[in-house]
Design a protein around this motif. Structure first.
Motif, short mmCIF file in Angstrom:
data_model
loop_
_atom_site.label_atom_id
_atom_site.label_comp_id
_atom_site.label_asym_id
_atom_site.label_seq_id
_atom_site.Cartn_x
_atom_site.Cartn_y
_atom_site.Cartn_z
N ALA A 73 -13.85 1.00 -2.08
CA ALA A 73 -13.28 0.74 -0.77
C ALA A 73 -11.91 0.10 -0.93
O ALA A 73 -11.62 -0.51 -1.96
CB ALA A 73 -14.19 -0.17 0.05
N TYR A 74 -11.08 0.28 0.08
CA TYR A 74 -9.76 -0.37 0.09
C TYR A 74 -9.94 -1.87 -0.04
O TYR A 74 -9.23 -2.54 -0.79
CB TYR A 74 -9.04 0.02 1.37
CG TYR A 74 -7.59 -0.38 1.44
CD1 TYR A 74 -6.70 -0.01 0.45
CD2 TYR A 74 -7.11 -1.11 2.52
CE1 TYR A 74 -5.36 -0.37 0.52
CE2 TYR A 74 -5.79 -1.48 2.61
CZ TYR A 74 -4.91 -1.11 1.60
OH TYR A 74 -3.59 -1.48 1.67
N PHE A 75 -10.91 -2.40 0.70
CA PHE A 75 -11.37 -3.78 0.52
C PHE A 75 -12.68 -3.94 1.25
O PHE A 75 -13.11 -3.07 2.02
CB PHE A 75 -10.34 -4.81 0.99
CG PHE A 75 -10.00 -4.77 2.46
CD1 PHE A 75 -10.83 -5.35 3.42
CD2 PHE A 75 -8.83 -4.17 2.90
CE1 PHE A 75 -10.51 -5.33 4.77
CE2 PHE A 75 -8.48 -4.13 4.24
CZ PHE A 75 -9.33 -4.72 5.18
N GLY A 76 -13.35 -5.05 1.00
CA GLY A 76 -14.60 -5.37 1.66
C GLY A 76 -14.57 -6.76 2.26
O GLY A 76 -13.83 -7.64 1.82
N VAL A 77 -15.41 -6.97 3.28
CA VAL A 77 -15.57 -8.27 3.91
C VAL A 77 -17.07 -8.55 4.05
O VAL A 77 -17.80 -7.74 4.63
CB VAL A 77 -14.90 -8.34 5.29
CG1 VAL A 77 -15.11 -9.73 5.91
CG2 VAL A 77 -13.41 -8.02 5.20
N LEU A 78 -17.51 -9.65 3.50
CA LEU A 78 -18.89 -10.09 3.61
C LEU A 78 -19.00 -11.15 4.70
O LEU A 78 -18.14 -12.03 4.80
CB LEU A 78 -19.36 -10.67 2.28
CG LEU A 78 -20.76 -11.31 2.25
CD1 LEU A 78 -21.84 -10.26 2.42
CD2 LEU A 78 -20.97 -12.09 0.94
N SER A 106 -11.05 9.28 3.30
CA SER A 106 -10.86 8.79 1.93
C SER A 106 -10.59 7.28 1.91
O SER A 106 -11.06 6.58 1.00
CB SER A 106 -9.70 9.53 1.26
OG SER A 106 -8.51 9.40 2.02
N LYS A 107 -9.84 6.77 2.87
CA LYS A 107 -9.61 5.33 2.94
C LYS A 107 -10.79 4.68 3.64
O LYS A 107 -11.11 4.99 4.79
CB LYS A 107 -8.32 5.01 3.70
CG LYS A 107 -8.03 3.51 3.78
CD LYS A 107 -6.74 3.21 4.53
CE LYS A 107 -6.47 1.72 4.60
NZ LYS A 107 -5.21 1.41 5.31
N ARG A 108 -11.46 3.73 2.95
CA ARG A 108 -12.67 3.14 3.48
C ARG A 108 -12.61 1.61 3.41
O ARG A 108 -12.00 1.05 2.50
CB ARG A 108 -13.91 3.63 2.72
CG ARG A 108 -13.95 5.16 2.52
CD ARG A 108 -15.35 5.65 2.26
NE ARG A 108 -16.24 5.42 3.41
CZ ARG A 108 -16.23 6.16 4.53
NH1 ARG A 108 -15.40 7.18 4.65
NH2 ARG A 108 -17.07 5.89 5.52
N ILE A 109 -13.22 0.99 4.39
CA ILE A 109 -13.38 -0.46 4.40
C ILE A 109 -14.87 -0.76 4.49
O ILE A 109 -15.59 -0.14 5.28
CB ILE A 109 -12.61 -1.11 5.57
CG1 ILE A 109 -11.10 -0.95 5.34
CG2 ILE A 109 -12.97 -2.60 5.71
CD1 ILE A 109 -10.25 -1.43 6.47
#
Length: 338
Positions: A216-221, A118-121
């Motif tokens: 998502a919990y957060f994303g990084v590009l 359930s917790k996704r990055i």
């Protein structure tokens, strides 16, 4: 505590005492840094040579311009590589319309690790390359090889996929690697839309997520993360929309010894694939993007949007700094909160 000294004591003794104080302070600072690094949870090694090979493989196909054979071949390679490492792969084909009316056969590619979590990055990069070298004084109509501008971020993500697939401990969270297409066909001088013709794939994904209501919990590009001597100041939209994530990533990089890359300096706001995610998909995402500091004539790396953006621009040490930082961030997030 400060001790008073008789006048007969020599200046040399005072200087010695000051030197000892400085030595103690330096040692304490060093000890604190060591303790901070040691406190990080264990994380697997990011192999810079493997990431470099992933970058080189993309560049070998030729410029990944939509509607070209090299573009199709590279997309197939990404899908096959993600499947080889056990990721659940979703292909998202779509037709993109460019600022100048061209129709592009495009596809976003998503590789999911631990899809039940359930917790996704989300980690992302664009995989297409620019169709015209508009910053090149002699070859403005030639396509850009895109070793740094595109392939470097993809190479880092593919190495992360390989590392996760071989780690027997298994992360407790989910990771989605998203490869956005059709990012680099824009034209800031001519296009009139809010994104200046850029970010077509991320705009499409944000409005049509591969899983309905995905978040998502957060994303990084990642964008342009492989050049020699790269510097990553804190991009403006990132600090505005996801400052806690910026602090998390930059602090982790510093703890790992990569503060010469992840510099503690505010950078300008850049329209990039993280903006639609923040504005449309409504979860926090930051951009790790190479920007030159204190250089008014050149915002990005010097080969940007030229035919010289080839493998000569790529430094495995830069790929290592970015990739190891992201792996550590993932393993930090997988730890239980006490």
């Amino acid at each position: 505590m400060i001790h008073s000294c008789p006048l007969l004591r020599s200046l040399t003794l005072l200087l010695l005492m000051a030197g000892l104080t400085f030595s103690c302070q330096t040692r304490n600072s060093s000890d604190n840094t060591t303790e901070q690094t040691a406190a990080l949870p264990p994380a697997p090694n990011f192999n810079a040579d493997s990431a470099y090979a992933f970058v080189a493989r993309q560049v070998a196909f030729g410029p990944r311009v939509p509607n070209s054979a090299a573009h199709v071949q590279t997309g197939n390679y990404l899908v096959e590589t993600l499947k080889k490492y056990g990721f659940t792969v979703t292909e998202q084909p779509f037709t993109a319309t460019t600022y100048d009316g061209k129709k592009l056969n495009a596809r976003n590619i998503i590789g999911s690790y631990n899809p039940q979590a359930s917790k996704r990055i989300m980690l992302a990069s664009h995989w297409d390359s620019r169709p015209f070298a508009d910053a090149d004084s002699t070859q403005k109509n030639s396509p850009v090889p895109g070793a740094n501008d595109g392939a470097s971020g993809v190479g880092v993500l593919l190495e992360i996929a390989r590392v996760l697939s071989q780690d027997s401990t298994k992360l407790s969270l989910g990771v989605d690697l998203v490869f956005f297409d059709a990012e680099d066909w824009g034209n800031s001088a001519v296009a009139t839309d809010a994104y200046a013709g850029f970010c077509l794939g991320s705009q499409y994904w944000a409005a049509n997520r591969h899983i309905p209501n995905y978040t998502a919990y957060f994303g990084v590009l990642l964008d342009m993360v492989g050049a020699k001597g790269a510097t990553f100041p804190k991009e403006g939209y990132s600090t505005k929309n996801a400052n806690e994530v910026v602090r998390n990533v930059w602090t982790t990089a510093s703890q790992l010894g990569y503060s010469t890359y992840f510099i503690d300096q505010q950078g300008p706001s850049i329209t990039d694939d993280h903006v639609p995610v923040n504005e449309i998909a409504k979860f926090p995402m930051i951009d790790i993007i190479h920007m030159q500091v204190n250089n008014l004539s050149q915002t990005f790396f010097k080969e940007w949007h030229t035919t010289e953006d080839d493998m000569d621009t790529i430094d495995p040490a830069t790929l290592k700094a970015v990739g190891q930082t992201l792996i550590q961030v993932l393993y930090n997030e997988a730890q239980p909160v006490i």
